[in-house]
Scaffold this motif. Structure first.
Motif, PDB file in Angstrom:
ATOM      1  N   ALA A 163       1.379   3.711   2.166  1.00 45.34           N
ATOM      2  CA  ALA A 163       2.469   3.422   3.103  1.00 45.34           C
ATOM      3  C   ALA A 163       2.148   2.124   3.823  1.00 45.34           C
ATOM      4  O   ALA A 163       1.054   1.969   4.376  1.00 45.34           O
ATOM      5  CB  ALA A 163       2.639   4.555   4.103  1.00 45.34           C
ATOM      6  N   ILE A 164       3.071   1.195   3.800  1.00 47.58           N
ATOM      7  CA  ILE A 164       2.947  -0.054   4.550  1.00 47.58           C
ATOM      8  C   ILE A 164       3.845   0.099   5.771  1.00 47.58           C
ATOM      9  O   ILE A 164       5.063   0.293   5.646  1.00 47.58           O
ATOM     10  CB  ILE A 164       3.380  -1.254   3.695  1.00 47.58           C
ATOM     11  N   LYS A 165       3.256   0.044   6.968  1.00 45.49           N
ATOM     12  CA  LYS A 165       3.983   0.394   8.181  1.00 45.49           C
ATOM     13  C   LYS A 165       3.930  -0.713   9.217  1.00 45.49           C
ATOM     14  O   LYS A 165       2.885  -1.339   9.413  1.00 45.49           O
ATOM     15  CB  LYS A 165       3.387   1.659   8.815  1.00 45.49           C
ATOM     16  N   ALA A 166       5.045  -0.892   9.918  1.00 43.04           N
ATOM     17  CA  ALA A 166       5.066  -1.797  11.064  1.00 43.04           C
ATOM     18  C   ALA A 166       4.187  -1.216  12.167  1.00 43.04           C
ATOM     19  O   ALA A 166       4.312  -0.047  12.531  1.00 43.04           O
ATOM     20  CB  ALA A 166       6.496  -1.974  11.573  1.00 43.04           C
ATOM     21  N   ALA A 167       3.283  -2.019  12.696  1.00 42.26           N
ATOM     22  CA  ALA A 167       2.378  -1.538  13.738  1.00 42.26           C
ATOM     23  C   ALA A 167       3.118  -1.215  15.026  1.00 42.26           C
ATOM     24  O   ALA A 167       2.665  -0.388  15.822  1.00 42.26           O
ATOM     25  CB  ALA A 167       1.286  -2.580  14.005  1.00 42.26           C
ATOM     26  N   HIS A 168       4.254  -1.863  15.252  1.00 43.51           N
ATOM     27  CA  HIS A 168       4.996  -1.664  16.495  1.00 43.51           C
ATOM     28  C   HIS A 168       6.397  -1.124  16.222  1.00 43.51           C
ATOM     29  O   HIS A 168       7.304  -1.327  17.019  1.00 43.51           O
ATOM     30  CB  HIS A 168       5.089  -2.984  17.266  1.00 43.51           C
ATOM     31  N   GLY A 169       6.565  -0.430  15.104  1.00 45.29           N
ATOM     32  CA  GLY A 169       7.893   0.003  14.712  1.00 45.29           C
ATOM     33  C   GLY A 169       8.102   1.484  14.848  1.00 45.29           C
ATOM     34  O   GLY A 169       7.350   2.201  15.500  1.00 45.29           O
ATOM     35  N   GLY A 170       9.145   1.956  14.187  1.00 46.89           N
ATOM     36  CA  GLY A 170       9.502   3.363  14.218  1.00 46.89           C
ATOM     37  C   GLY A 170      10.842   3.579  13.551  1.00 46.89           C
ATOM     38  O   GLY A 170      11.551   2.628  13.213  1.00 46.89           O
ATOM     39  N   ARG A 176       7.475   0.759   4.038  1.00 47.91           N
ATOM     40  CA  ARG A 176       7.648   0.699   2.594  1.00 47.91           C
ATOM     41  C   ARG A 176       6.593   1.567   1.924  1.00 47.91           C
ATOM     42  O   ARG A 176       5.435   1.582   2.351  1.00 47.91           O
ATOM     43  CB  ARG A 176       7.529  -0.738   2.074  1.00 47.91           C
ATOM     44  N   ILE A 177       7.001   2.267   0.871  1.00 48.25           N
ATOM     45  CA  ILE A 177       6.089   3.120   0.116  1.00 48.25           C
ATOM     46  C   ILE A 177       5.867   2.478  -1.251  1.00 48.25           C
ATOM     47  O   ILE A 177       6.833   2.240  -1.986  1.00 48.25           O
ATOM     48  CB  ILE A 177       6.646   4.538  -0.061  1.00 48.25           C
ATOM     49  N   ALA A 178       4.623   2.184  -1.564  1.00 44.39           N
ATOM     50  CA  ALA A 178       4.280   1.553  -2.847  1.00 44.39           C
ATOM     51  C   ALA A 178       3.631   2.589  -3.753  1.00 44.39           C
ATOM     52  O   ALA A 178       2.628   3.212  -3.381  1.00 44.39           O
ATOM     53  CB  ALA A 178       3.335   0.382  -2.634  1.00 44.39           C
ATOM     54  N   ARG A 179       4.194   2.754  -4.938  1.00 46.14           N
ATOM     55  CA  ARG A 179       3.654   3.709  -5.902  1.00 46.14           C
ATOM     56  C   ARG A 179       3.103   3.030  -7.136  1.00 46.14           C
ATOM     57  O   ARG A 179       2.559   3.678  -8.022  1.00 46.14           O
ATOM     58  CB  ARG A 179       4.731   4.720  -6.307  1.00 46.14           C
ATOM     59  N   ASP A 180       3.264   1.724  -7.198  1.00 41.37           N
ATOM     60  CA  ASP A 180       2.770   0.938  -8.329  1.00 41.37           C
ATOM     61  C   ASP A 180       2.060  -0.282  -7.779  1.00 41.37           C
ATOM     62  O   ASP A 180       2.553  -0.935  -6.851  1.00 41.37           O
ATOM     63  CB  ASP A 180       3.932   0.519  -9.242  1.00 41.37           C
ATOM     64  N   LEU A 181       0.916  -0.602  -8.336  1.00 42.10           N
ATOM     65  CA  LEU A 181       0.125  -1.711  -7.822  1.00 42.10           C
ATOM     66  C   LEU A 181       0.888  -3.030  -7.886  1.00 42.10           C
ATOM     67  O   LEU A 181       0.747  -3.884  -7.001  1.00 42.10           O
ATOM     68  CB  LEU A 181      -1.189  -1.820  -8.615  1.00 42.10           C
ATOM     69  N   ALA A 182       1.734  -3.183  -8.897  1.00 43.19           N
ATOM     70  CA  ALA A 182       2.451  -4.440  -9.064  1.00 43.19           C
ATOM     71  C   ALA A 182       3.474  -4.688  -7.960  1.00 43.19           C
ATOM     72  O   ALA A 182       3.867  -5.839  -7.724  1.00 43.19           O
ATOM     73  CB  ALA A 182       3.142  -4.461 -10.434  1.00 43.19           C
ATOM     74  N   GLU A 183       3.904  -3.630  -7.260  1.00 41.23           N
ATOM     75  CA  GLU A 183       4.931  -3.803  -6.232  1.00 41.23           C
ATOM     76  C   GLU A 183       4.367  -3.910  -4.822  1.00 41.23           C
ATOM     77  O   GLU A 183       5.112  -4.126  -3.870  1.00 41.23           O
ATOM     78  CB  GLU A 183       5.930  -2.644  -6.296  1.00 41.23           C
TER      79      GLU A 183
END
Length: 595
Positions: A163-170, A176-183
């Motif tokens: 999971a790539i998450k904004a540190a100050h978000g919500g 974004r959820i990455a399930r493949d290394l290429a993405e």
């Protein structure tokens, strides 16, 4: 014995709108306090503005010009002689700078201290606090990552998905959820862009993603004397676009060990952070039973009602007393070891169309008849005649149903949602009624309680019935008698529907398709909203499904995609433009038109 009104303040300005503003008005009235509402132009006749003791116009139509305008809010407080301010939830409720400005203006801030909001609002800092007290957590980066390569390196080390998450978000933004290394690299850059646009800060961190997890949380109250109490637990798993739709208390189907870990960790995190007021500590529960800390919401939650119904603790009244310096025992009015005595489920009735992937729906409410009866509470900020625009949140009402146990709460919920009538806008009511028949939610199937945070998108929507009426293929028609619909057999009906009618439908469909090909398919705004992204320019070649633009309404982003390959023509919108429902944004014209 009922606690006396808070002594430190008598006049409370409510810096919010809708059902939460109305909820605060009522809690203040119970406490003998004077309430002051503020309202945008569209809310001049809203129930919260009419019920408050005083109401001050903010002279504006957008959130930025009204409920997010700090100078206007402080001026309203000064003008009316307010001595305290309650932010509700959303808008500026978790804005540390606003909290500090309220305090600097000499008002009592009804919420956590600004420094606590700031520390826990930074998800990386919050993870560090949770780590110090030994709360369970999935692996994550200790600091925001500065480039895509670091995100890729984390994925290589810890595996996918991440999971790539904004540190100050919500609220799912900057996630974004990455399930493949290429993405990974592309999704990291997209998350940074979205976080920057939504929160003004683009820092993102990375952590392992819990696949098919449940969302469970603990309601916490803490006073200024260092006492912390976990009032109860909740399950908020049923979500769409990472926004909650159904919540219940206490969180069902937890083992004794899981509940103990959840409550112990929540209390320790708040104690370590120096928390004061009401707050919620959120966790994910993996299919293997492992809990992991998610975040802390430094405010009252939308779903606070289910905790109130199961514990007899008035959380808003408790906030008022704690802000006035009262001890936790007085604010809560009961001992810390009293378990929940009932089960409650909350259903959010939003102005959204479930058949259109929960796209926001705008318009005037022409009928609003909420349910009643044993075990039913309705918190709402609208009524018949209310105009639902695209500039504010889509929440219309919350139906909170309480029973002696979960089965009785489900029974009452079926009755309550069947009674609820709303006309003039599309709502989530059809979906909520359907959920109550789903074995994955009712736990009546072989898999038990099987919903997860992506269940709607991954399991429900792909199998849901298509929007609109089905093609008639039976011998029956629906006939309305009074308020009841009955099925009536009509022999030979199916055969009669064939032949000329089928040919006419095919001819009409063919004419429409040829007309669309000649002029190009119009890409229309699905609702009134603001264009926040335009990904194409006039003359661009696009493929089927390619993203063209994003329209935001009611705090939800709605992507618009090309229906087929073609060329973009007649593009006449730009980021920041406000569009009405049905407005044409551009045309997608096939390069080759056949006759």
């Amino acid at each position: 014995m009922t606690p006396a009104p808070p002594a430190h303040f008598k006049r409370v300005l409510i810096a919010n709108r809708g059902e939460i503003a109305l909820r605060i008005v009522r809690a203040c009235r119970d406490a003998g306090l004077t309430t002051i509402a503020v309202y945008a132009d569209a809310d001049a006749d809203a129930p919260f503005a009419l019920l408050a003791d005083e109401a001050v116009p903010l002279d504006g139509t957008t959130p930025a010009a009204t409920y997010l305008d700090i100078p206007k809010l402080l001026a309203a407080a000064e003008h009316t002689g307010a001595t305290a301010l309650h932010p509700g939830y959303g808008f500026l409720a978790e804005n540390a700078d606003f909290a500090q400005a309220v305090i600097d203006a000499g008002l009592t801030w009804i919420g956590p201290p600004p420094q606590v909001i700031r520390a826990l609002g930074d998800k990386v800092a919050a993870r560090a606090i949770a780590a110090r007290v030994g709360a369970p957590m999935v692996p994550g980066t200790p600091q925001p990552v500065t480039d895509p390569a670091q995100a890729v390196a984390f994925a290589r080390e810890h595996g996918l998905p991440i999971a790539i998450k904004a540190a100050h978000g919500g609220g799912g933004r900057g996630l974004r959820i990455a399930r493949d290394l290429a993405e990974v690299a592309g999704l990291f850059e997209a998350a940074v862009r979205e976080a920057q646009a939504a929160f003004g800060r683009g820092e993102c961190f990375v952590e392992a993603y819990v696949e098919r997890g449940r969302h469970v949380e603990a309601q916490v109250l803490a006073d200024a004397h260092g006492d912390v109490l976990v009032v109860g637990t909740r399950d908020c798993t049923l979500q769409r676009r990472y926004q909650k739709l159904v919540e219940e208390a206490p969180a069902p189907f937890l083992s004794a060990a899981q509940q103990a870990t959840l409550e112990r960790s929540a209390a320790a995190i708040c104690r370590e952070a120096g928390y004061v007021s009401a707050g919620t500590v959120e966790f994910l529960l993996a299919p293997d039973g492992q809990l992991s800390f998610l975040e802390v919401n430094t405010r009252l939650q939308v779903e606070h009602c289910v905790t109130e119904e199961t514990t007899d603790v008035d959380l808003v009244r408790a906030q008022l007393l704690i802000a006035a310096g009262r001890p936790l025992a007085e604010a809560v009015g009961r001992g810390p070891d009293r378990p929940p005595r009932r089960h409650a489920i909350e259903f959010r009735v939003n102005a959204e169309d479930p058949d259109q992937e929960f796209a926001p729906s705008t318009g005037t409410i022409t009928r609003f008849r909420p349910p009643a009866g044993p075990g039913v509470r309705v918190d709402s900020g609208v009524e018949a005649g209310s105009v639902i625009g695209g500039q504010f949140d889509s929440l219309l009402a919350k139906v909170i149903v309480t029973g002696r146990d979960r089965p009785q709460a489900l029974e009452r919920a079926r009755r309550a949602l069947a009674e609820f009538e709303v006309a003039g806008v599309r709502t989530t009511l059809p979906f909520l009624r359907q959920v109550l028949t789903e074995p994955a939610f009712t736990a009546e199937g072989p898999a038990g309680f099987a919903v997860h945070t992506r269940w709607i998108e991954q399991d429900y929507l792909p199998t849901a019935a298509p929007a609109g009426p089905a093609e008639p293929d039976t011998e029956q028609v629906a006939v309305r008698v009074g308020r009841r619909w009955l099925s009536v057999d009509v022999p030979g009906l199916a055969q009669a529907r064939e032949g000329p009618l089928v040919l006419a439908r095919e001819q009409a469909r063919d004419r429409l398709e040829r007309a669309g090909q000649a002029a190009g398919d119009a890409i229309r705004a699905p609702m009134q909203g603001t264009v926040i992204r335009v990904e194409v320019t006039d003359g661009d070649e696009v493929t089927a499904g390619q993203l063209l633009a994003v329209v935001e309404a009611m705090k939800m982003e709605n992507p618009l995609r090309a229906p087929h390959p073609g060329r973009v023509t007649a593009l006449h919108v730009a980021p920041g433009d406000t569009v009405v429902q049905g407005a044409t944004l551009c045309l997608i014209t096939p390069d080759q038109v056949t006759s």
